[in-house]
Design an enzyme around this catalytic site. Structure first.
Site, PDB file in Angstrom:
ATOM      1  N   LEU A 183      -6.669  -2.473  -4.826  1.00  0.00           N
ATOM      2  CA  LEU A 183      -7.072  -2.175  -3.444  1.00  0.00           C
ATOM      3  C   LEU A 183      -8.486  -1.608  -3.397  1.00  0.00           C
ATOM      4  O   LEU A 183      -8.778  -0.659  -2.673  1.00  0.00           O
ATOM      5  CB  LEU A 183      -6.074  -1.210  -2.786  1.00  0.00           C
ATOM      6  CG  LEU A 183      -4.612  -1.671  -2.783  1.00  0.00           C
ATOM      7  CD1 LEU A 183      -3.716  -0.615  -2.165  1.00  0.00           C
ATOM      8  CD2 LEU A 183      -4.461  -2.997  -2.048  1.00  0.00           C
ATOM      9  N   GLU A 236     -31.450   8.407  17.019  1.00  0.00           N
ATOM     10  CA  GLU A 236     -32.569   8.862  17.834  1.00  0.00           C
ATOM     11  C   GLU A 236     -33.556   9.699  17.012  1.00  0.00           C
ATOM     12  O   GLU A 236     -34.773   9.568  17.169  1.00  0.00           O
ATOM     13  CB  GLU A 236     -32.045   9.696  19.006  1.00  0.00           C
ATOM     14  CG  GLU A 236     -31.129   8.928  19.952  1.00  0.00           C
ATOM     15  CD  GLU A 236     -29.653   9.058  19.579  1.00  0.00           C
ATOM     16  OE1 GLU A 236     -28.821   9.060  20.491  1.00  0.00           O
ATOM     17  OE2 GLU A 236     -29.339   9.149  18.375  1.00  0.00           O
ATOM     18  N   CYS A 243     -28.800  15.083  20.303  1.00  0.00           N
ATOM     19  CA  CYS A 243     -29.907  14.138  20.401  1.00  0.00           C
ATOM     20  C   CYS A 243     -30.523  14.121  21.795  1.00  0.00           C
ATOM     21  O   CYS A 243     -31.713  13.811  21.948  1.00  0.00           O
ATOM     22  CB  CYS A 243     -29.426  12.736  20.016  1.00  0.00           C
ATOM     23  SG  CYS A 243     -29.066  12.565  18.253  1.00  0.00           S
ATOM     24  N   PRO A 262       4.904  -9.112   4.435  1.00  0.00           N
ATOM     25  CA  PRO A 262       5.232  -9.486   5.817  1.00  0.00           C
ATOM     26  C   PRO A 262       6.105  -8.468   6.533  1.00  0.00           C
ATOM     27  O   PRO A 262       6.021  -8.324   7.755  1.00  0.00           O
ATOM     28  CB  PRO A 262       5.962 -10.825   5.651  1.00  0.00           C
ATOM     29  CG  PRO A 262       6.343 -10.906   4.215  1.00  0.00           C
ATOM     30  CD  PRO A 262       5.332 -10.126   3.454  1.00  0.00           C
ATOM     31  N   ARG A 263       6.944  -7.723   5.793  1.00  0.00           N
ATOM     32  CA  ARG A 263       7.800  -6.731   6.455  1.00  0.00           C
ATOM     33  C   ARG A 263       6.959  -5.604   7.054  1.00  0.00           C
ATOM     34  O   ARG A 263       7.173  -5.205   8.211  1.00  0.00           O
ATOM     35  CB  ARG A 263       8.802  -6.171   5.449  1.00  0.00           C
ATOM     36  CG  ARG A 263       9.772  -5.167   6.069  1.00  0.00           C
ATOM     37  CD  ARG A 263      10.801  -4.716   5.050  1.00  0.00           C
ATOM     38  NE  ARG A 263      11.702  -3.715   5.608  1.00  0.00           N
ATOM     39  CZ  ARG A 263      12.689  -3.138   4.931  1.00  0.00           C
ATOM     40  NH1 ARG A 263      12.904  -3.476   3.665  1.00  0.00           N
ATOM     41  NH2 ARG A 263      13.454  -2.226   5.511  1.00  0.00           N
ATOM     42  N   THR A 315       4.706  -4.591  -2.320  1.00  0.00           N
ATOM     43  CA  THR A 315       3.380  -5.102  -2.670  1.00  0.00           C
ATOM     44  C   THR A 315       2.801  -4.330  -3.845  1.00  0.00           C
ATOM     45  O   THR A 315       2.239  -4.912  -4.784  1.00  0.00           O
ATOM     46  CB  THR A 315       2.432  -5.023  -1.456  1.00  0.00           C
ATOM     47  OG1 THR A 315       2.937  -5.845  -0.414  1.00  0.00           O
ATOM     48  CG2 THR A 315       1.033  -5.485  -1.824  1.00  0.00           C
ATOM     49  N   ARG A 365     -14.354  -4.306  -5.428  1.00  0.00           N
ATOM     50  CA  ARG A 365     -15.159  -4.687  -6.593  1.00  0.00           C
ATOM     51  C   ARG A 365     -16.040  -5.910  -6.342  1.00  0.00           C
ATOM     52  O   ARG A 365     -17.001  -6.133  -7.067  1.00  0.00           O
ATOM     53  CB  ARG A 365     -14.254  -4.940  -7.801  1.00  0.00           C
ATOM     54  CG  ARG A 365     -13.231  -6.044  -7.609  1.00  0.00           C
ATOM     55  CD  ARG A 365     -12.222  -6.086  -8.757  1.00  0.00           C
ATOM     56  NE  ARG A 365     -11.203  -7.117  -8.575  1.00  0.00           N
ATOM     57  CZ  ARG A 365     -10.118  -6.971  -7.838  1.00  0.00           C
ATOM     58  NH1 ARG A 365      -9.911  -5.823  -7.199  1.00  0.00           N
ATOM     59  NH2 ARG A 365      -9.243  -7.954  -7.718  1.00  0.00           N
TER      60      ARG A 365
END
Length: 342
Positions: free
Chosen positions: A204, A46, A82, A287-288, A196, A207
């Site tokens: 992670l 606003e 606002c 997956p776990r 992982t 880029r």
């Protein structure tokens, strides 16, 4: 209001923990000002819309309607309310996409403007306005971040060939990888499990896209992840979820958060993220970890990428989703991407 939503989306990835908001000022069918919330801590939509009005059009504010995708705030934060700005400008009509369900607002802005004699219309394109800021609303209404699950699988439903490392199964392609980095940039945090981190050694990062890096979250219950991993050596912030018995010192860029691993850690992780005001979480673990979120019913959206040209036959099975709604299907570099909602 469609223009408000279009403007609001320009703030993707830069407004959290604030919502994305767009505002348009109209007089006699002509837009005389517009703006959006660009970045957390900076002026709201606003304010930017009012400031964009040319000097020669300032007198028209008293004859105008301001359209805003979210209820104007009524409290002092890093910026003034606002709704007070709208009142002081003498704008006689306000059209709002959806109420702000933050407890500090939650209809307070609407009440204050109506008390000042302003004509206020609410819930114009309400569903679209709500969906735009669903992570923000989830944070405030459910006291947890909005959770997106993401994985890629073969045509026959496997995420990898074996559980013991080795060469990873390459399911994504360069184009779908770009879309994943775009997805990361729209989330406040990204979460993976110990396996992982160990087997893939991921950065992670974003880029392949532009925006803010999400905070990295990794499980290391016993403190056994090697120091050589990118999450420990690249200098960017990482949170390690660990147990009380782990006394390891990881480094200046790593914060350790102790969890009770005798209980379900998923609610504990979400409670921690809520405490540090992170609105959204992307889970990219194995997956776990993904199945843990599914089984806990603590997820909102799942993005599943399928490469139909790859058939593994056996290996690590993809997570199993319950019966849920398909909200979007698309193609990313030849791979099929399906978005599910819980």
């Amino acid at each position: 209001m469609h223009r408000c939503l279009q403007l609001a989306r320009c703030g993707v990835g830069s407004t959290s923990p604030n919502p994305m908001v767009g505002a348009v000022i109209v007089c006699d069918g002509r837009i005389i000002g517009e703006g959006y919330h660009i970045r957390a801590g900076e002026p709201h939509a606003e304010v930017n819309a009012v400031n964009s009005v040319k000097e020669c059009d300032r007198s028209l504010l008293a004859l105008s309607t301001i359209y805003v995708s979210l209820e104007p705030c009524s409290h002092y934060g890093k910026t003034p309310p606002c709704c007070d700005l709208i009142i002081s400008c003498g704008i006689p009509r306000v059209v709002i996409g959806t109420t702000d369900y933050n407890a500090q607002v939650n209809g307070g802005g609407i009440e204050r403007m109506r008390a000042a004699g302003i004509e206020v219309t609410v819930d114009v394109l309400q569903a679209e306005s709500y969906r735009l800021n669903e992570p923000f609303f989830t944070f405030h209404r459910q006291q947890r971040p909005f959770v997106t699950l993401k994985w890629a699988q073969s045509g026959d439903g496997f995420v990898d060939r074996c559980r013991d490392g080795g060469e990873a199964l390459r399911i994504s392609n360069p184009i779908s990888s770009i879309s994943v980095h775009k997805l990361r940039a729209s989330h406040d945090a990204i979460f993976v499990g110990r396996r992982t981190a160990l087997l893939d050694n991921p950065s992670l990062d974003i880029r392949h896209w532009v925006g803010r890096r999400p905070l990295r979250l990794v499980v290391d219950r016993m403190g056994t992840l090697p120091d050589s991993l990118r999450i420990f050596t690249d200098g960017f912030p990482t949170v390690i979820y660990t147990s009380a018995g782990n006394n390891r010192v990881y480094g200046d860029s790593v914060e350790c958060v102790v969890l009770d691993f005798e209980s379900d850690i998923i609610p504990q992780v979400l409670a921690h993220l809520h405490s540090i005001r992170l609105n959204s979480l992307l889970v990219e673990g194995g997956p776990r970890l993904l199945q843990s979120f599914i089984d806990s019913s603590l997820w909102d959206v799942a993005r599943v990428e399928v490469n139909g040209n790859i058939v593994v036959g056996s290996g690590v099975a993809a997570p199993a989703l319950p019966l849920c709604k398909v909200v979007e299907k698309s193609c990313s570099g030849g791979n099929e991407v399906t978005i599910y909602r819980r």
